[in-house]
Design a protein around this motif. Structure first.
Motif, mmCIF file in Angstrom:
data_model
loop_
_atom_site.group_PDB
_atom_site.id
_atom_site.type_symbol
_atom_site.label_atom_id
_atom_site.label_comp_id
_atom_site.label_asym_id
_atom_site.label_seq_id
_atom_site.Cartn_x
_atom_site.Cartn_y
_atom_site.Cartn_z
ATOM 1 N N VAL A 1 0.790 -1.232 0.000
ATOM 2 C CA VAL A 1 0.000 0.000 0.000
ATOM 3 C C VAL A 1 0.823 1.285 0.000
ATOM 4 N N PHE B 1 -4.993 3.129 4.424
ATOM 5 C CA PHE B 1 -3.863 4.028 4.190
ATOM 6 C C PHE B 1 -4.086 4.888 2.942
ATOM 7 N N ARG C 1 -6.650 9.640 12.469
ATOM 8 C CA ARG C 1 -6.682 8.408 11.661
ATOM 9 C C ARG C 1 -5.720 7.378 12.270
ATOM 10 N N LYS D 1 9.646 -0.210 2.654
ATOM 11 C CA LYS D 1 8.954 -1.416 2.164
ATOM 12 C C LYS D 1 8.958 -1.472 0.634
HETATM 13 C C1 LMR Z 1 -0.514 2.710 7.541
HETATM 14 O O1 LMR Z 1 -1.605 2.240 7.179
HETATM 15 O O2 LMR Z 1 -0.394 3.795 8.081
HETATM 16 C C2 LMR Z 1 0.716 1.902 7.277
HETATM 17 O O3 LMR Z 1 0.485 0.613 7.691
HETATM 18 C C3 LMR Z 1 1.091 1.890 5.842
HETATM 19 C C4 LMR Z 1 2.269 0.974 5.626
HETATM 20 O O4 LMR Z 1 2.068 -0.109 5.103
HETATM 21 O O5 LMR Z 1 3.372 1.388 5.983
#
Ligand code: LMR
Length: 336
Positions: free
Chosen positions: A34, A193, A170, A41
């Motif tokens: 994401v 996200f 959030r 990542k």
């Molecule tokens: C988020 O949703 O804030 C994080 O998990 C996004 C991510 O995968 O780093």
């Protein structure tokens, strides 16, 4: 049989076999995530792709889909279980809805002071045991990849814990994060996200928490005036594969992919801190978001406001697990 005849049969068999292989084509491994490509990542997923294709001599083709291109948070886990994608690296805060609440232990505020302390868990027996809990869900946990420590952002300066009072914040789906925001008097809102930028822009939420690499690459500095360097919690990932896919691979190929994963993991964990440091600098350079550093007294006040979340969440995560993490990470709750 004449020698040339035998040779002809050999060549013919080889030709048929090569054709059969070519007709089958490479094994496709879809890796969905994401975040942006330019994050710890995102970069580690690309490293895995490169190494996996090299070690298997292109018998495996890895397709990486970043930035929620293919699936959002909740959907990607369902897609993995159904085998629509083969590999993911969701944050540890996102396994609760799957029924694996233990990973939420990583969300406990101020549990880890730094990456070294965290690695005592993710690179030790407690972390391995936790990964093994996934196998009941039709998925296998292969590795932990670091991102980093989270900072709190909003359109007002957040210096004291009660500066968050009444703010809509959030969060990821973790119940520990829900308790964390409530402990600060904020109203937590679970959200995918991919929806955060717009929610901040339109005022659906007032603020959020994330490591700087995510903050910068999602351009949250355009829609958040302040970031507090609170370092109040950790965000990292479990790399997971569809179990049937992984176990169905020819042994040699599985070994090559495991090697690619080991190296991509080392790479991820080497670059994470630097990526977050650079992202902080980049945000500073934009001049759009003011960076707030806490004084020692303010930090103590944040810790005091948040420490109760450890006890509150013991019945959900497991008091025994929390204790074993305290011991392995040499964490002393009395020091908070
Ligand atoms: C988020 O949703 O804030 C994080 O998990 C996004 C991510 O995968 O780093």
């Amino acid at each position: 049989m004449k020698k040339w005849h035998m040779g002809l049969i050999f060549v013919f068999t080889l030709w048929t076999w090569c054709n059969a292989l070519a007709a089958e084509g490479p094994i496709i491994l879809k890796f969905s995530h994401v975040v942006a490509k330019e994050t710890p990542k995102g970069k580690a997923a690309e490293k895995f792709r490169e190494l996996a294709e090299k070690y298997t001599q292109n018998k495996v083709k890895v397709e990486v889909y970043p930035n929620s291109q293919l699936f959002k948070d909740k959907e990607e886990l369902e897609a993995l279980q159904m085998g629509t994608v083969q590999m993911l690296a969701p944050s540890l805060a996102k396994f609760g809805p799957l029924g694996v609440k233990e990973f939420e232990v990583f969300d406990l505020p101020y549990l880890f002071d730094d990456y070294q302390q965290l690695h005592k868990i993710t690179q030790g027996p407690v972390g391995q045991l936790m990964l093994s809990k996934l196998s009941d869900k039709g998925i296998l946990g292969l590795a932990y990849w670091d991102n980093g420590f989270k900072q709190m952002s909003a359109n007002k300066p957040l210096k004291e814990p009660n500066d968050l009072m009444g703010l809509k914040m959030r969060i990821q789906s973790s119940k520990v994060l829900d308790a964390e925001m409530r402990a600060l008097g904020a109203n937590p809102q679970v959200m995918a996200f991919s929806e955060v930028y717009q929610a901040l822009q339109t005022g659906v939420v007032d603020g959020t928490e994330n490591p700087m690499s995510n903050f910068y690459t999602q351009k949250m500095h355009e829609v958040q005036k302040y970031v507090t360097l609170s370092n109040h919690g950790y965000l990292g990932y479990a790399v997971v594969v569809n179990k049937a896919f992984w176990e169905g691979l020819p042994g040699e190929i599985r070994g090559q992919l495991a090697q690619a994963m080991t190296e991509a993991t080392d790479y991820a964990n080497q670059i994470a801190k630097q990526e977050n440091d650079q992202a902080l600098e980049a945000v500073q350079k934009t001049g759009k978001t003011e960076i707030i550093s806490l004084t020692p007294e303010q930090r103590r006040a944040w810790k005091q406001a948040l420490v109760k979340v450890h006890q509150e969440m013991a019945s959900r995560i497991g008091g025994g697990l929390i204790q074993s993490i305290y011991i392995a990470a040499e964490f002393d709750p009395g020091k908070l």
